[in-house]
Design a protein around this motif. Structure first.
Motif, short mmCIF file in Angstrom:
data_model
loop_
_atom_site.label_atom_id
_atom_site.label_comp_id
_atom_site.label_asym_id
_atom_site.label_seq_id
_atom_site.Cartn_x
_atom_site.Cartn_y
_atom_site.Cartn_z
N THR A 284 27.90 31.15 21.41
CA THR A 284 29.29 31.73 21.30
C THR A 284 29.18 32.91 22.54
O THR A 284 30.23 33.09 23.04
N GLU A 285 28.16 33.48 22.39
CA GLU A 285 28.06 34.64 23.28
C GLU A 285 27.87 34.13 24.66
O GLU A 285 28.71 35.10 25.63
N SER A 286 27.24 33.21 25.12
CA SER A 286 27.55 32.54 26.39
C SER A 286 28.42 32.32 26.79
O SER A 286 29.03 32.44 27.98
N VAL A 287 29.34 31.75 25.86
CA VAL A 287 30.82 31.15 26.30
C VAL A 287 31.79 32.37 26.55
O VAL A 287 32.45 32.22 27.42
N ASP A 288 31.46 33.49 25.81
CA ASP A 288 32.23 34.63 25.97
C ASP A 288 32.10 35.33 27.21
O ASP A 288 33.20 35.70 28.05
N GLY A 289 30.73 35.09 27.50
CA GLY A 289 30.49 35.73 28.94
C GLY A 289 30.94 34.99 29.98
O GLY A 289 31.62 35.42 30.91
N GLN A 290 30.90 33.54 29.91
CA GLN A 290 31.59 32.76 30.94
C GLN A 290 32.75 33.01 31.12
O GLN A 290 33.65 32.78 32.14
N LYS A 291 33.59 32.85 29.86
CA LYS A 291 34.96 33.23 29.98
C LYS A 291 35.35 34.39 30.74
O LYS A 291 36.31 34.40 31.63
N GLN A 292 34.63 35.46 30.52
CA GLN A 292 34.95 36.77 31.10
C GLN A 292 34.62 36.79 32.65
O GLN A 292 35.41 37.29 33.49
N ALA A 293 33.63 35.91 32.89
CA ALA A 293 33.41 35.82 34.25
C ALA A 293 34.42 34.90 35.06
O ALA A 293 34.88 35.13 36.08
N VAL A 294 34.83 33.90 34.28
CA VAL A 294 35.99 33.08 34.78
C VAL A 294 37.28 33.87 35.25
O VAL A 294 38.02 33.84 36.05
N GLN A 295 37.66 34.82 33.98
CA GLN A 295 38.62 35.52 34.13
C GLN A 295 38.62 36.75 35.47
O GLN A 295 39.42 36.80 36.20
N GLN A 296 37.47 37.40 35.60
CA GLN A 296 37.14 37.90 36.72
C GLN A 296 37.38 37.14 38.16
O GLN A 296 37.99 37.99 38.97
N ALA A 297 36.96 36.16 38.05
CA ALA A 297 37.07 35.32 39.36
C ALA A 297 38.36 34.81 39.62
O ALA A 297 39.08 34.82 40.71
N GLU A 298 39.14 34.46 38.60
CA GLU A 298 40.54 34.17 38.75
C GLU A 298 41.61 35.58 39.10
O GLU A 298 42.23 35.35 39.80
N ALA A 299 41.02 36.61 38.59
CA ALA A 299 41.62 37.90 39.16
C ALA A 299 41.33 37.96 40.29
O ALA A 299 42.35 38.49 41.37
N ALA A 300 40.11 37.99 40.96
CA ALA A 300 39.78 38.12 42.24
C ALA A 300 40.49 37.05 43.21
O ALA A 300 40.90 37.41 44.37
N LEU A 301 40.59 35.79 42.93
CA LEU A 301 41.33 34.92 43.66
C LEU A 301 42.91 35.19 43.65
O LEU A 301 43.37 35.26 44.59
N LYS A 302 43.26 35.65 42.58
CA LYS A 302 44.74 36.08 42.52
C LYS A 302 45.09 37.17 43.60
O LYS A 302 46.06 37.04 44.29
N ALA A 303 44.20 38.03 43.42
CA ALA A 303 44.27 39.12 44.49
C ALA A 303 44.22 38.93 46.01
O ALA A 303 44.99 39.06 46.76
N ILE A 304 43.08 37.77 46.30
CA ILE A 304 43.08 37.49 47.57
C ILE A 304 44.20 36.71 48.05
O ILE A 304 44.64 36.94 49.01
N SER A 305 44.55 35.91 46.95
CA SER A 305 45.66 34.89 47.50
C SER A 305 47.11 35.77 47.77
O SER A 305 48.03 35.29 48.29
N SER A 306 47.18 36.78 46.96
CA SER A 306 48.34 37.69 47.08
C SER A 306 48.45 38.88 48.05
O SER A 306 49.52 39.28 48.56
N THR A 307 47.38 38.80 48.82
CA THR A 307 47.32 39.62 49.95
C THR A 307 47.31 38.99 51.29
O THR A 307 47.10 37.67 51.50
N LEU A 308 47.14 39.58 52.32
CA LEU A 308 47.25 38.89 53.84
C LEU A 308 45.78 38.27 53.93
O LEU A 308 44.91 38.55 53.64
N THR A 309 46.06 37.30 54.91
CA THR A 309 44.69 36.58 55.34
C THR A 309 43.98 37.51 56.34
O THR A 309 44.58 38.14 56.67
N THR A 310 42.86 36.99 56.26
CA THR A 310 42.06 37.85 57.50
C THR A 310 42.57 37.72 58.80
O THR A 310 42.67 38.76 59.58
N LYS A 311 43.15 36.53 59.02
CA LYS A 311 43.79 36.28 60.48
C LYS A 311 45.12 37.14 60.68
O LYS A 311 45.38 38.05 61.53
N GLU A 312 45.82 37.46 59.56
CA GLU A 312 47.08 38.19 59.41
C GLU A 312 46.51 39.69 59.55
O GLU A 312 47.31 40.48 60.31
N VAL A 313 45.56 40.06 58.88
CA VAL A 313 45.15 41.38 58.84
C VAL A 313 44.61 41.72 60.20
O VAL A 313 45.11 42.78 60.84
#
Length: 209
Positions: A90-119
């Motif tokens: 259960t602790e492992s699953v909770d940790g993985q869920k948190q890691a997934v949420q952080q990864a999704e948040a980072a992906l969302k932030a990257i997706s919503s900002t300019l691309t490297t080429k645009e920058v």
């Protein structure tokens, strides 16, 4: 040949495998409605009569569970070990869920900002604009004839707007590059070299106050 013995066996095996209380409707749905409710009720009644299944009444609803005496005695040590294992998983699953949420948040932030080429394109454009503004500012600073108050205010506004855009775009570029660095295997310096980023500091440019 009657299908009833096979149906009874299936119902009993299901209850023993799950080893938890179920209502008639629960069993009906969990067996994918393969056994009609009338036939299922008859199977349960016969299993209760034979003692293989226990029937309990909760309010107006009956629930059925496999006779617990049919199962071996529980080893307390084994049970504790299983509980510990469940807690660890259960602790492992909770940790993985948190890691997934952080990864999704980072992906969302990257997706919503300019691309490297645009920058890179915006930084280049901003530098060109700044150079053009500086080239226009030099003769204004050195000219002998005074300019009007309105012209000076207009120029100051344009300068302030340019600096504001410079600062905003620099912040956006820094946020995007920082987001890329989170998953980049090299250092910041190597990333900048790989994608051709030149900072203000590299060019000896200082942002006006």
């Amino acid at each position: 040949m009657s299908k009833k013995p096979n149906e009874m066996t299936r119902v009993l095996e299901y209850l023993e495998l799950q080893n938890r209380p179920y209502s008639l409707n629960d069993i009906f749905l969990n067996l994918h409605k393969d056994i009609g409710k009338t036939a299922l009720q008859k199977c349960l009644d016969q299993l209760v009569a034979s003692g293989e299944v226990k029937e309990k009444l909760y309010g107006k609803q009956k629930v059925y569970v496999a006779d617990q005496s049919r199962f071996p005695a529980v080893d307390e040590q084994a049970l504790k070990a299983l509980e510990q294992r469940v807690a660890e998983l259960t602790e492992s699953v909770d940790g993985q869920k948190q890691a997934v949420q952080q990864a999704e948040a980072a992906l969302k932030a990257i997706s919503s900002t300019l691309t490297t080429k645009e920058v890179i394109a915006q930084i280049s454009q901003l530098r060109q604009q700044n150079e053009a503004m500086e080239s226009r500012l030099v003769p204004l600073k050195t000219q002998q004839s005074p300019i009007s108050k309105e012209e000076r205010q207009r120029l100051e506004r344009r300068r302030s707007e340019a600096v504001l855009q410079w600062r905003r775009r620099k912040r956006i570029a820094r946020e995007v590059l920082d987001a890329i660095l989170e998953g980049y295997p090299k250092s910041k310096k190597e990333l900048y070299e790989d994608i051709g980023i030149e900072t203000d500091e590299d060019l000896g440019v200082k942002m006006p106050q």
